[in-house]
Design an enzyme around this catalytic site. Structure first.
Site, PDB file in Angstrom:
ATOM      1  CG  HIS A  91      -2.089  -0.918   1.103  1.00 13.95           C
ATOM      2  ND1 HIS A  91      -2.013  -2.241   1.484  1.00 13.95           N
ATOM      3  CD2 HIS A  91      -3.353  -0.736   0.642  1.00 13.95           C
ATOM      4  CE1 HIS A  91      -3.183  -2.832   1.269  1.00 13.95           C
ATOM      5  NE2 HIS A  91      -4.008  -1.943   0.755  1.00 13.95           N
ATOM      6  CE  LYS A 134      -3.999  -0.615   4.525  1.00 14.38           C
ATOM      7  NZ  LYS A 134      -5.237   0.018   5.005  1.00 14.38           N
TER       8      LYS A 134
END
Length: 238
Positions: free
Chosen positions: A149, A153
């Site tokens: 990600h 995140k």
């Protein structure tokens, strides 16, 4: 054929997912957003024909068929209670909820149709089913889940990786996890089953965040009018 649009309540309408839901629902004649709920009192009561309500005004929203909730953990309880009170469906992608809230969802599923998921991508729903089937078919093989990600995140492994891991466990595997945070990656999930001399790789890559909003709208269409119960996204693929 019933051509009456499904009436939607968008809860958490000011967030990124809420805005995507409003934009995509406006393009779909089978859906009608009858209320958008935001945390603070709105500066405009009606925007592009959609009435806006503050979270504190939730009880006063007009009749709807399904609520879609992408808010904060503290926002889930009131919208779940409203759906249970009115006997209508709930689609929720609010993350970070407690064990008590999971229990409340299970309890409400005795009265209404609902789905809560960490990821509403239809491709990820198919991936979860494939992971479970592969785990069943390949007993004793190593199972590794690698998720990537964007750098902002914070949770690791991701909720989606853990959901895929649950599917692997259902199939009899014991998954291991690895997480990467780099650049602006929206989301990639790679599941590998490794045996002696061979391996099976299953992967899903997201290239647009709209896939999550489209999946939630698909779930709302499928949930409308269904019998009470707690559904998974993969149960609503048809």
């Amino acid at each position: 054929m019933n051509n009456t649009p499904i009436r939607l309540l968008i809860h958490g309408a000011s967030g990124r997912m809420g805005q995507a839901l409003l934009r995509l629902a406006a393009e779909d004649a089978s859906l009608q957003v009858v209320a958008a709920v935001v945390r603070k009192p709105p500066t405009q009561r009606v925007v592009e024909g959609i009435p806006y309500f503050a979270a504190s005004e939730l009880a006063g929203v007009p009749a709807f068929d399904v609520a879609i909730d992408f808010s904060l953990p503290e926002g889930l309880d009131p919208v779940l209670a409203l759906c249970a009170e009115r006997g209508v469906g709930l689609v929720s992608g609010t993350t970070g909820i407690s064990d008590a809230q999971q229990a409340a969802l299970n309890s409400a599923a005795g009265r209404i149709a609902l789905v809560w998921a960490t990821n509403f991508s239809l491709g990820v729903a198919v991936l979860a089913e494939l992971v479970e089937r592969a785990a069943q078919a390949l007993p004793g093989w190593d199972c590794d889940i690698v998720e990537s990600h964007h750098v902002h995140k914070k949770d690791a492994p991701s909720g989606t990786a853990l959901t895929l891991g649950e599917s692997a466990v259902q199939g009899g595997a014991a998954p291991r996890y690895a997480s990467l945070r780099a650049g602006d990656i929206i989301g990639e999930h790679f599941v590998q089953f490794t045996g002696l001399g061979e391996r099976v790789e299953l992967v899903h890559r997201a290239t647009s965040r709209d896939i999550f909003a489209r999946g939630a709208l698909h779930a709302a269409r499928q949930l409308a009018g269904r019998a009470a119960g707690r559904y998974r996204v993969r149960d609503l693929l048809g």
